[in-house]
Design an enzyme around this catalytic site. Structure first.
Site, short mmCIF file in Angstrom:
data_model
loop_
_atom_site.label_atom_id
_atom_site.label_comp_id
_atom_site.label_asym_id
_atom_site.label_seq_id
_atom_site.Cartn_x
_atom_site.Cartn_y
_atom_site.Cartn_z
N HIS A 97 -52.92 -14.02 -34.12
CA HIS A 97 -52.26 -15.05 -34.93
C HIS A 97 -51.88 -14.43 -36.28
O HIS A 97 -52.61 -13.61 -36.83
CB HIS A 97 -53.20 -16.24 -35.13
N GLU A 169 -44.29 -17.36 -32.66
CA GLU A 169 -44.54 -18.14 -33.88
C GLU A 169 -43.90 -17.42 -35.06
O GLU A 169 -44.54 -16.57 -35.69
CB GLU A 169 -46.04 -18.26 -34.15
P1 13P Z 1 -48.34 -25.46 -38.07
O1 13P Z 1 -48.07 -26.28 -36.84
O2 13P Z 1 -49.27 -26.11 -39.03
O3 13P Z 1 -47.06 -24.98 -38.71
O4 13P Z 1 -49.12 -24.15 -37.57
C1 13P Z 1 -48.61 -23.45 -36.50
C2 13P Z 1 -49.59 -22.45 -36.05
O5 13P Z 1 -49.88 -21.49 -36.74
C3 13P Z 1 -50.24 -22.66 -34.74
O6 13P Z 1 -50.97 -21.55 -34.33
#
Ligand code: 13P
Length: 268
Positions: A97, A169
């Site tokens: 992450h 992401e």
């Molecule tokens: P948010 O949905 O708060 O933007 O976070 C996304 C995230 O990092 C999920 O792993």
């Protein structure tokens, strides 16, 4: 039918047993009787509450963790290993992450080692990848995703490769209430899909779920998931509201594609 995934990453929230109980009681109520035939709903709480979540999660939801160490056991102060996670009912584990890359100095090599460890333990890694805003502006998205995923995708058997999930992401979309256009998300999916297909063949690539994460909420599912042909979503802040998770689980379960494709992104 290829399943869609809804993964709630609670991050470092929920600060007490009392909050945990409250979350679980609302979540159980909201998920009660929900059909989850084509959707897998996963909640990834902080480590100290994993066991309680395992005991009290509704049957139609699975347990995830937010990190793991790559060694099985030994003198690694503060770390948590895959047998420990497995033993308390964890099925999915987020690795790489961007917040761990940023604050935990996690490298692509670390991510690769964690993926190997998890697969050894028969746990499913959810490998995160994503570019910064500057990298996107410089047109480096493909190069960044490839560099971040290369190590993690190396040295897997095709059977192991089928166990992984990948989450796109973009860093600039996390916690910001900004989301990419559907086409940009699909473009990232194609980059990832092609990488996996080059390494393990199209049949394996088609079985690997590719999710989107970054400021996801129920009202955006069409844009960030369905129109973008993603296989699900990784949700941060909105997953702190159990009724929102249940609502998203419903929307995903009941979504009917105008013309159902088996998850294969369009070439082009
Ligand atoms: P948010 O949905 O708060 O933007 O976070 C996304 C995230 O990092 C999920 O792993």
């Amino acid at each position: 039918m290829k399943k869609r995934y809804l993964i709630g990453n609670l991050k470092m929230n929920i600060l007490s047993v009392e909050d945990t109980e409250q979350y679980l009681s609302v979540f159980r109520r909201e998920m009660k009787g929900k059909k989850q035939e084509s959707t897998v709903t996963v909640i990834a709480p902080p480590f100290p509450y994993l066991e309680r979540f395992h005991k009290e999660l509704p049957e139609n939801a699975a347990l995830g963790a937010q990190d793991v160490f790559w060694e099985k056991e030994g003198s690694y102060t503060g770390e948590v290993s895959y047998p420990m996670l497995k033993d308390i009912g964890t099925e999915y584990v987020i690795v790489g992450h961007s917040e761990r890359r940023q604050y935990g100095r996690e490298t692509d090599e670390d991510v690769a080692r964690k993926v190997q460890a998890l697969l050894k333990g028969n746990l499913r890694p959810v490998i995160c990848t994503g570019e910064t805003e500057d990298e996107r502006r410089r047109g480096e998205t493909a190069a960044v995703l490839e560099a971040q995923l290369r190590g993690a995708l190396e040295d897997l058997s095709p059977m192991q490769a089928e166990k992984i999930l990948i989450a796109y992401e973009p860093r600039w979309a996390i916690g910001t209430d900004r989301t990419p256009e559907s086409e940009d998300i699909l473009e990232a999916k194609v980059i990832i899909y092609r990488m996996v297909a080059a390494a393990y063949g199209a049949a394996v690539a088609e079985r690997i779920p590719i999710l989107y994460g970054g400021s996801v909420k129920a009202s955006l599912l069409d844009r960030v998931c369905f129109s973008a042909q993603m296989d699900g979503v990784l949700v941060g802040r909105e997953s702190l509201f159990p009724y929102e998770v249940a609502k998203m689980a419903d929307i995903i379960e009941n979504y009917q594609a105008p013309e159902r494709r088996e998850g294969k992104p369009e070439e082009g």
